[in-house]
Scaffold this motif. Structure first.
Motif, PDB file in Angstrom:
ATOM      1  N   SER A 544       0.738  -1.073   0.003  1.00  0.00           N
ATOM      2  CA  SER A 544      -0.046  -0.051   0.104  1.00  0.00           C
ATOM      3  C   SER A 544       0.825   1.221  -0.089  1.00  0.00           C
ATOM      4  O   SER A 544       1.829   1.226   0.793  1.00  0.00           O
ATOM      5  CB  SER A 544      -0.735   0.014   1.155  1.00  0.00           C
ATOM      6  OG  SER A 544      -1.676  -1.039   1.109  1.00  0.00           O
ATOM      7  N   ARG A 545       0.476   2.401  -0.633  1.00  0.00           N
ATOM      8  CA  ARG A 545       1.251   3.523  -1.019  1.00  0.00           C
ATOM      9  C   ARG A 545       0.383   4.576  -0.491  1.00  0.00           C
ATOM     10  O   ARG A 545      -0.432   4.925  -1.075  1.00  0.00           O
ATOM     11  CB  ARG A 545       1.961   3.791  -2.154  1.00  0.00           C
ATOM     12  CG  ARG A 545       2.977   2.597  -2.788  1.00  0.00           C
ATOM     13  CD  ARG A 545       3.229   2.990  -4.228  1.00  0.00           C
ATOM     14  NE  ARG A 545       4.530   1.759  -4.628  1.00  0.00           N
ATOM     15  CZ  ARG A 545       5.571   1.909  -4.007  1.00  0.00           C
ATOM     16  NH1 ARG A 545       6.223   2.990  -3.366  1.00  0.00           N
ATOM     17  NH2 ARG A 545       6.498   1.175  -4.557  1.00  0.00           N
ATOM     18  N   TRP A 546       0.536   4.913   0.754  1.00  0.00           N
ATOM     19  CA  TRP A 546      -0.283   6.231   1.254  1.00  0.00           C
ATOM     20  C   TRP A 546       0.445   7.360   0.690  1.00  0.00           C
ATOM     21  O   TRP A 546       1.636   7.514   0.790  1.00  0.00           O
ATOM     22  CB  TRP A 546      -0.631   6.065   2.644  1.00  0.00           C
ATOM     23  CG  TRP A 546      -1.397   5.184   3.066  1.00  0.00           C
ATOM     24  CD1 TRP A 546      -1.924   4.084   2.497  1.00  0.00           C
ATOM     25  CD2 TRP A 546      -1.881   5.085   4.393  1.00  0.00           C
ATOM     26  NE1 TRP A 546      -2.768   3.361   3.125  1.00  0.00           N
ATOM     27  CE2 TRP A 546      -2.527   3.827   4.344  1.00  0.00           C
ATOM     28  CE3 TRP A 546      -1.691   5.770   5.590  1.00  0.00           C
ATOM     29  CZ2 TRP A 546      -3.311   3.478   5.648  1.00  0.00           C
ATOM     30  CZ3 TRP A 546      -2.599   5.336   6.780  1.00  0.00           C
ATOM     31  CH2 TRP A 546      -3.292   4.261   6.764  1.00  0.00           C
ATOM     32  N   ARG A 547      -0.529   8.500   0.400  1.00  0.00           N
ATOM     33  CA  ARG A 547      -0.134   9.874  -0.047  1.00  0.00           C
ATOM     34  C   ARG A 547       0.289  10.542   1.283  1.00  0.00           C
ATOM     35  O   ARG A 547      -0.067   9.951   2.548  1.00  0.00           O
ATOM     36  CB  ARG A 547      -1.069  10.708  -0.535  1.00  0.00           C
ATOM     37  CG  ARG A 547      -1.266  10.035  -2.109  1.00  0.00           C
ATOM     38  CD  ARG A 547      -2.198  11.046  -2.693  1.00  0.00           C
ATOM     39  NE  ARG A 547      -3.429  11.726  -2.229  1.00  0.00           N
ATOM     40  CZ  ARG A 547      -4.527  11.070  -2.099  1.00  0.00           C
ATOM     41  NH1 ARG A 547      -4.561   9.971  -2.793  1.00  0.00           N
ATOM     42  NH2 ARG A 547      -5.595  11.741  -1.255  1.00  0.00           N
ATOM     43  N   ILE A 548       1.171  11.487   1.204  1.00  0.00           N
ATOM     44  CA  ILE A 548       1.626  12.334   2.369  1.00  0.00           C
ATOM     45  C   ILE A 548       0.460  12.969   3.339  1.00  0.00           C
ATOM     46  O   ILE A 548       0.366  12.615   4.498  1.00  0.00           O
ATOM     47  CB  ILE A 548       2.638  13.565   2.070  1.00  0.00           C
ATOM     48  CG1 ILE A 548       4.029  12.883   1.757  1.00  0.00           C
ATOM     49  CG2 ILE A 548       2.994  14.244   3.344  1.00  0.00           C
ATOM     50  CD1 ILE A 548       4.936  13.907   1.025  1.00  0.00           C
ATOM     51  N   ASP A 549      -0.655  13.312   2.648  1.00  0.00           N
ATOM     52  CA  ASP A 549      -1.754  14.006   3.163  1.00  0.00           C
ATOM     53  C   ASP A 549      -2.408  12.843   4.024  1.00  0.00           C
ATOM     54  O   ASP A 549      -3.157  13.105   4.957  1.00  0.00           O
ATOM     55  CB  ASP A 549      -2.629  14.866   2.163  1.00  0.00           C
ATOM     56  CG  ASP A 549      -3.192  13.922   1.060  1.00  0.00           C
ATOM     57  OD1 ASP A 549      -2.448  13.142   0.661  1.00  0.00           O
ATOM     58  OD2 ASP A 549      -4.174  13.878   0.805  1.00  0.00           O
ATOM     59  N   GLU A 550      -2.404  11.612   3.438  1.00  0.00           N
ATOM     60  CA  GLU A 550      -3.374  10.414   3.763  1.00  0.00           C
ATOM     61  C   GLU A 550      -2.514  10.027   5.099  1.00  0.00           C
ATOM     62  O   GLU A 550      -3.227   9.799   6.277  1.00  0.00           O
ATOM     63  CB  GLU A 550      -3.295   9.286   2.892  1.00  0.00           C
ATOM     64  CG  GLU A 550      -4.144   9.735   1.718  1.00  0.00           C
ATOM     65  CD  GLU A 550      -4.304   8.766   0.821  1.00  0.00           C
ATOM     66  OE1 GLU A 550      -4.937   8.610  -0.251  1.00  0.00           O
ATOM     67  OE2 GLU A 550      -3.170   7.789   0.786  1.00  0.00           O
ATOM     68  N   LYS A 551      -1.210  10.253   5.013  1.00  0.00           N
ATOM     69  CA  LYS A 551      -0.546   9.783   6.384  1.00  0.00           C
ATOM     70  C   LYS A 551      -0.560  10.841   7.569  1.00  0.00           C
ATOM     71  O   LYS A 551      -0.888  10.525   8.871  1.00  0.00           O
ATOM     72  CB  LYS A 551       1.097   9.815   6.294  1.00  0.00           C
ATOM     73  CG  LYS A 551       1.408   8.573   5.394  1.00  0.00           C
ATOM     74  CD  LYS A 551       2.837   8.472   4.932  1.00  0.00           C
ATOM     75  CE  LYS A 551       3.439   7.235   4.094  1.00  0.00           C
ATOM     76  NZ  LYS A 551       4.871   7.458   3.739  1.00  0.00           N
TER      77      LYS A 551
END
Length: 661
Positions: A544-551
């Motif tokens: 899974s690759r979360w975007r920075i804003d999602e983190k």
């Protein structure tokens, strides 16, 4: 001989004639120009016939400045009047007095005529004529003898100031915009010239002095008086500027009548706003003396001055910085200092000295990095601030606040180099408006006697540490504003409500959140570093690759600040922590102190993990008189207070008994 108060009261009585057509705050529109006109009339009376005769001989041959110059010589003054009228002749034709009065004013030389244009006096002549009181006003003024033999020039200046103070009290305006009490000026002038006895005693010495907020010219006059008294062989050219039309016209008229040194141009006092319409651009001066308005905003000039500051920096006047817009007094200081003389003795340039009156605000307003602090920093680090003298409260006509005299120079004596002298004269005063008038004058309820003035000058000249005088190093007033950071501490917990809030924003991450919930459980954790490391490992394993804003969203939703939690580490290999903006604090560390030593000694309230963020360091300067001259007074004992209360109660009982009997 009657003093200036006598003549001011006499003129004030004439002002009662204006009641009705004029409201009291409007009296100055008539009384100031009429006083100037009568003074001119008396000054020119002895040479009037000679001037008129010279005019008749020369009028067909000379015009303009050449004719004015010839007639000025005939008058023996810097101005003249070629009209056939004077006050006595004006009284002789009541029916045509308005036309004759205008003709009389038009008969003055150009420099004097311009003064009445600034007074806008012809408008008032029409108004007085329509009210049918013009003849009466002129007749009353004709009976007031303002000849210099009766009213010396020094007294005439005090008459103007007395009248202006009264007019401004009626209008509830700031009399300080126009003049400064003479005792304060004498102190400023004495200190301004205190280091220059040898220089001013040199034969053929010529010096220039500027007041960019000259008002009615009182400071210029006192500076000239000082030189005449102490160094009559020196010549002092006086220059001034002011934006108030009536104050400027009064100053210009006073300068015309006084035998002051001028540079021959006849326009040493000029009209205009010194900050936006500098009439002395590219000129330099040996001395500066001024009292800029206290606490007056500069919104009207803000755009122009900001452009000058940003585009030209130190190539113009305001390179050091701009103060807050609600007080422009520090702008006047920089305006003057941009005109300082360099120190080049071989070229007969001996630097400059400056004296300026400030309220307390410029001493300490503005933290490190602010415009005010940067201005103080510039002056102090360049070793230009020589001294500050604290004056008593209630010394000025229009305000009771405490005031301070700053002395600056770019040629400090060897003894003063790297030093700043503070003189505390706040308790040095006598009651009353002046030495010869013990009554209050407006808000001026205190004054300096000649003896007290001499005492302050002595303290200044001796430069010795004592109860009322202290000598400091320049850097004693500087400090470093250090930012103290404390780590962010977060605790983690997965809850149903938090999960729902997160999925409302990121529904596509449902599977990942469900897996994290199963993996970590719902027990709270005070170690966010460990929690996030496990989540990152899971995301990497699952692809899974979360975007920075999602983190960022995940941390914001599932954590909360917790002072008992572990500090949150910054991403990367270093051991730094993330800072908590809510816990950020600032320490003002004296420049003389070692920062690390100070931090270890003084910042006990912070946690052991706190650190100094040196990237945000700002150096500031401030001068706090109370800090340096504070003396602790032991409070009275309760027994003494109780005894005093009993005595007061007994006295009150006795008075009540007497009243009843």
């Amino acid at each position: 001989m009657p003093d200036h108060s006598y003549f001011a009261n006499l003129i004030w009585q004439i002002a009662d004639l204006l009641r009705g057509p004029y409201r009291p705050p409007q009296y100055e529109r008539v009384m100031l120009p009429m006083t100037v006109l009568r003074r001119f009339d008396c000054v020119l009376a002895p040479s009037r016939a000679k001037v008129v005769a010279e005019y008749e001989r020369r009028k067909d041959k000379l015009q303009g400045p050449a004719l004015d110059l010839r007639l000025n010589r005939a008058a023996g003054q810097r101005f003249h009047n070629r009209s056939e009228f004077d006050f006595e002749k004006l009284k002789g034709d009541p029916e045509h007095i308005a036309e004759h009065l205008v003709s009389y004013i038009q008969g003055f030389s150009e420099n004097a005529r311009g003064i009445f244009e600034f007074f806008e006096f012809e408008n008032e002549i029409d108004r007085l004529r329509e009210a049918n009181i013009l003849y009466l006003v002129v007749s009353k003024f004709a009976s007031v003898d303002l000849h210099p033999d009766t009213v010396p020039n020094a007294q005439m200046g005090l008459i103007f100031e007395n009248l202006i103070r009264r007019f401004n009290e009626l209008a509830n305006e700031t009399a300080g915009d126009h003049f400064t009490p003479r005792d304060v000026i004498r102190l400023m002038v004495s200190i301004l010239f205190i280091e220059d006895d040898a220089l001013l005693a040199t034969p053929g010495t010529v010096r220039k002095l500027l007041d960019p907020a000259c008002g009615t010219g009182g400071m210029l006059a006192e500076a000239q008086n000082y030189l005449w008294e102490h160094h009559p062989e020196a010549r002092l050219f006086l220059y001034g500027q002011d934006y108030n039309k009536r104050a400027f016209a009064t100053a210009a008229s006073d300068m015309l009548m006084k035998q002051v040194d001028q540079n021959g141009t006849g326009d040493n006092v000029r009209f205009g706003d010194s900050l936006t319409d500098d009439k002395f651009d590219d000129e330099t001066f040996d001395y500066f003396l001024t009292n800029p308005p206290f606490g007056v905003d500069w919104k009207r000039q803000q755009r122009e001055l900001k452009q000058e500051h940003e585009r030209r920096g130190f190539d113009a006047r305001f390179g050091a910085g701009l103060p807050r817009v609600n007080d422009g007094s520090l702008l006047f200081l920089q305006h003057m200092w941009a005109k300082r003389e360099p120190v080049q003795p071989q070229e007969h340039k001996h630097g400059s000295r400056l004296a300026i009156v400030f309220s307390g605000s410029p001493l300490f307003t503005g933290g490190a990095g602010s415009g005010e602090s940067n201005i103080r920093k510039w002056f102090i680090e360049n070793d230009w601030l020589e001294a500050v003298v604290a004056l008593p409260e209630q010394m000025f006509y229009n305000t009771g606040i405490g005031t301070y005299i700053w002395i600056l120079t770019n040629r400090k004596s060897q003894q003063r180099k790297g030093k700043i002298q503070l003189v505390d004269a706040r308790d040095v005063w006598a009651a009353g408006g002046s030495e010869d008038n013990r009554r209050s004058l407006g808000d001026k309820r205190r004054h300096l006697t000649s003896g007290q003035l001499a005492e302050i000058v002595r303290l200044y000249g001796e430069q010795k540490d004592g109860e009322k005088c202290k000598i400091f190093d320049n850097e004693d007033f500087g400090f470093t504003r250090v930012t103290v950071e404390q780590p962010l501490r977060l605790s983690y917990q997965m809850t149903i409500d938090r999960k729902a809030a997160f999925l409302d924003e990121a529904p596509h991450l449902l599977d990942d959140v469900q897996a994290i919930d199963t993996m970590l459980g719902r027990e709270p954790s005070q170690d966010w570093n460990r929690i996030w490391k496990r989540i990152e490992e899971f995301l990497e394993e699952s692809g899974s690759r979360w975007r920075i804003d999602e983190k960022r969203l995940f941390r914001n939703v599932f954590t909360q600040k917790d002072p008992s939690a572990e500090p949150v580490a910054k991403p990367g290999r270093d051991a730094d922590y993330e800072s908590d903006p809510a816990l950020r604090d600032f320490e003002s560390v004296p420049l003389k102190d070692d920062l690390n030593t100070y931090f270890d000694r003084e910042v006990q309230p912070y946690t052991p993990e706190a650190w100094m963020n040196r990237e945000k360091d700002k150096v500031g300067y401030e001068i706090n008189f109370n800090q340096h001259f504070y003396t602790h007074t032991m409070p009275r004992s309760l027994e003494v207070i109780d005894a005093e209360l009993k005595d007061a109660e007994a006295e009150l009982t006795r008075l009540l008994r007497e009243a009843i009997e």
